[in-house]
Write a protein that holds these residues in place. Structure first.
Motif, PDB file in Angstrom:
ATOM      1  N   ASP A 140     -15.049  23.184   2.406  1.00  0.00           N
ATOM      2  CA  ASP A 140     -14.884  24.614   2.648  1.00  0.00           C
ATOM      3  C   ASP A 140     -15.941  25.404   1.881  1.00  0.00           C
ATOM      4  N   LEU A 141     -16.424  26.477   2.509  1.00  0.00           N
ATOM      5  CA  LEU A 141     -17.459  27.316   1.915  1.00  0.00           C
ATOM      6  C   LEU A 141     -16.967  28.742   1.753  1.00  0.00           C
ATOM      7  N   THR A 142     -17.359  29.382   0.665  1.00  0.00           N
ATOM      8  CA  THR A 142     -17.131  30.804   0.465  1.00  0.00           C
ATOM      9  C   THR A 142     -18.494  31.465   0.359  1.00  0.00           C
ATOM     10  N   ILE A 143     -18.750  32.436   1.236  1.00  0.00           N
ATOM     11  CA  ILE A 143     -20.030  33.139   1.266  1.00  0.00           C
ATOM     12  C   ILE A 143     -19.848  34.462   0.525  1.00  0.00           C
ATOM     13  N   GLU A 144     -20.540  34.600  -0.615  1.00  0.00           N
ATOM     14  CA  GLU A 144     -20.401  35.785  -1.468  1.00  0.00           C
ATOM     15  C   GLU A 144     -21.529  36.794  -1.277  1.00  0.00           C
ATOM     16  N   ARG A 145     -22.688  36.338  -0.773  1.00  0.00           N
ATOM     17  CA  ARG A 145     -23.842  37.226  -0.567  1.00  0.00           C
ATOM     18  C   ARG A 145     -24.551  36.780   0.712  1.00  0.00           C
ATOM     19  N   CYS A 180     -14.012  24.857   6.616  1.00  0.00           N
ATOM     20  CA  CYS A 180     -13.787  26.279   6.891  1.00  0.00           C
ATOM     21  C   CYS A 180     -14.778  27.127   6.107  1.00  0.00           C
ATOM     22  N   ILE A 181     -15.128  28.271   6.695  1.00  0.00           N
ATOM     23  CA  ILE A 181     -16.058  29.212   6.061  1.00  0.00           C
ATOM     24  C   ILE A 181     -15.344  30.533   5.875  1.00  0.00           C
ATOM     25  N   ASN A 182     -15.415  31.088   4.663  1.00  0.00           N
ATOM     26  CA  ASN A 182     -14.835  32.389   4.347  1.00  0.00           C
ATOM     27  C   ASN A 182     -15.975  33.306   3.913  1.00  0.00           C
ATOM     28  N   VAL A 183     -16.221  34.381   4.686  1.00  0.00           N
ATOM     29  CA  VAL A 183     -17.293  35.327   4.375  1.00  0.00           C
ATOM     30  C   VAL A 183     -16.649  36.535   3.685  1.00  0.00           C
ATOM     31  N   LEU A 186     -23.665  36.423   7.050  1.00  0.00           N
ATOM     32  CA  LEU A 186     -23.976  35.014   7.263  1.00  0.00           C
ATOM     33  C   LEU A 186     -24.750  34.851   8.559  1.00  0.00           C
ATOM     34  N   ASP A 187     -25.951  34.291   8.466  1.00  0.00           N
ATOM     35  CA  ASP A 187     -26.754  33.933   9.626  1.00  0.00           C
ATOM     36  C   ASP A 187     -26.529  32.443   9.846  1.00  0.00           C
ATOM     37  N   LEU A 188     -25.743  32.106  10.853  1.00  0.00           N
ATOM     38  CA  LEU A 188     -25.272  30.745  11.054  1.00  0.00           C
ATOM     39  C   LEU A 188     -25.948  30.127  12.279  1.00  0.00           C
ATOM     40  N   ASN A 189     -26.934  29.295  12.030  1.00  0.00           N
ATOM     41  CA  ASN A 189     -27.609  28.556  13.090  1.00  0.00           C
ATOM     42  C   ASN A 189     -27.191  27.093  12.939  1.00  0.00           C
ATOM     43  N   ALA A 190     -25.886  26.864  13.087  1.00  0.00           N
ATOM     44  CA  ALA A 190     -25.305  25.553  12.810  1.00  0.00           C
ATOM     45  C   ALA A 190     -24.079  25.340  13.682  1.00  0.00           C
ATOM     46  N   ASP A 191     -23.770  24.081  13.941  1.00  0.00           N
ATOM     47  CA  ASP A 191     -22.497  23.748  14.574  1.00  0.00           C
ATOM     48  C   ASP A 191     -21.443  23.700  13.479  1.00  0.00           C
ATOM     49  N   VAL A 192     -20.260  24.243  13.789  1.00  0.00           N
ATOM     50  CA  VAL A 192     -19.180  24.307  12.802  1.00  0.00           C
ATOM     51  C   VAL A 192     -17.943  23.634  13.364  1.00  0.00           C
ATOM     52  N   ILE A 193     -17.347  22.760  12.571  1.00  0.00           N
ATOM     53  CA  ILE A 193     -16.035  22.202  12.879  1.00  0.00           C
ATOM     54  C   ILE A 193     -15.104  22.740  11.812  1.00  0.00           C
ATOM     55  N   GLY A 194     -14.374  23.774  12.150  1.00  0.00           N
ATOM     56  CA  GLY A 194     -13.487  24.448  11.200  1.00  0.00           C
ATOM     57  C   GLY A 194     -13.398  25.923  11.546  1.00  0.00           C
ATOM     58  N   ASN A 195     -12.513  26.630  10.883  1.00  0.00           N
ATOM     59  CA  ASN A 195     -12.319  28.058  11.127  1.00  0.00           C
ATOM     60  C   ASN A 195     -13.296  28.878  10.296  1.00  0.00           C
ATOM     61  N   ILE A 196     -13.627  30.059  10.826  1.00  0.00           N
ATOM     62  CA  ILE A 196     -14.469  31.015  10.109  1.00  0.00           C
ATOM     63  C   ILE A 196     -13.639  32.275   9.908  1.00  0.00           C
ATOM     64  N   THR A 197     -13.534  32.735   8.657  1.00  0.00           N
ATOM     65  CA  THR A 197     -12.805  33.971   8.350  1.00  0.00           C
ATOM     66  C   THR A 197     -13.793  35.018   7.872  1.00  0.00           C
ATOM     67  N   LEU A 198     -13.768  36.168   8.523  1.00  0.00           N
ATOM     68  CA  LEU A 198     -14.625  37.294   8.154  1.00  0.00           C
ATOM     69  C   LEU A 198     -13.771  38.352   7.476  1.00  0.00           C
ATOM     70  N   GLN A 199     -14.015  38.574   6.191  1.00  0.00           N
ATOM     71  CA  GLN A 199     -13.293  39.610   5.465  1.00  0.00           C
ATOM     72  C   GLN A 199     -13.849  40.980   5.859  1.00  0.00           C
ATOM     73  N   ASN A 233     -11.380  28.542  15.125  1.00  0.00           N
ATOM     74  CA  ASN A 233     -11.151  29.969  15.355  1.00  0.00           C
ATOM     75  C   ASN A 233     -12.057  30.815  14.479  1.00  0.00           C
ATOM     76  N   ILE A 234     -12.351  32.019  14.958  1.00  0.00           N
ATOM     77  CA  ILE A 234     -12.991  33.038  14.138  1.00  0.00           C
ATOM     78  C   ILE A 234     -11.938  34.102  13.879  1.00  0.00           C
ATOM     79  N   ILE A 235     -11.619  34.300  12.616  1.00  0.00           N
ATOM     80  CA  ILE A 235     -10.599  35.276  12.208  1.00  0.00           C
ATOM     81  C   ILE A 235     -11.338  36.476  11.646  1.00  0.00           C
ATOM     82  N   ARG A 236     -11.203  37.607  12.314  1.00  0.00           N
ATOM     83  CA  ARG A 236     -11.976  38.805  11.997  1.00  0.00           C
ATOM     84  C   ARG A 236     -11.056  39.887  11.444  1.00  0.00           C
ATOM     85  N   HIS A 237     -11.298  40.267  10.203  1.00  0.00           N
ATOM     86  CA  HIS A 237     -10.540  41.364   9.603  1.00  0.00           C
ATOM     87  C   HIS A 237     -11.217  42.690   9.948  1.00  0.00           C
ATOM     88  N   LYS A 238     -10.507  43.756   9.740  1.00  0.00           N
ATOM     89  CA  LYS A 238     -10.946  45.102  10.067  1.00  0.00           C
ATOM     90  C   LYS A 238     -12.389  45.354   9.608  1.00  0.00           C
TER      91      LYS A 238
END
Length: 84
Positions: A8-13, A24-27, A33-46, A60-65
C-alpha cells in the motif's frame, strides 16, 4: 524509469509513478499523482487531491469531495463518490 511496487502507498506530495502497482493507493489532501502504471488495488482520493490515470486500474477509485480525476484508460471497478 519504470517501477514495480508491491504494498500500500500513501501519496503525501506531487508524485509520478510509471510501471505497475500491486496494492492500494491513498492520495492525501492537496497531493497530485501522475499515474502511468497498471494498478491492482483500490485508489482513494482525499479532499482536494488530484490524479491522472494512464494505466489500467483493477479496483475501485474512491473520490472524496473536491478531488479531481483525469481518467485516460480503463477501470475494472467503480468510481465511488463521497460528498461528506
Amino acid at each position: 524509469m519504470t517501477t514495480n511496487l508491491e504494498g500500500d502507498l500513501t501519496i503525501e506530495r506531487d508524485t509520478s509513478i510509471n510501471g505497475k502497482v500491486i496494492g492500494c493507493i491513498n492520495v492525501l489532501p492537496g497531493a497530485s499523482l501522475d499515474l502511468n502504471a497498471d494498478v491492482i488495488g483500490n485508489i482513494t482520493l482525499q479532499q482536494y487531491s488530484r490524479i491522472s490515470v494512464r494505466g489500467n486500474v483493477h479496483g475501485n477509485i474512491i473520490r472524496h469531495k473536491s478531488a479531481g480525476i483525469e481518467l485516460l484508460s480503463k477501470i475494472d471497478g467503480e468510481i465511488i463518490n463521497y460528498r461528506k
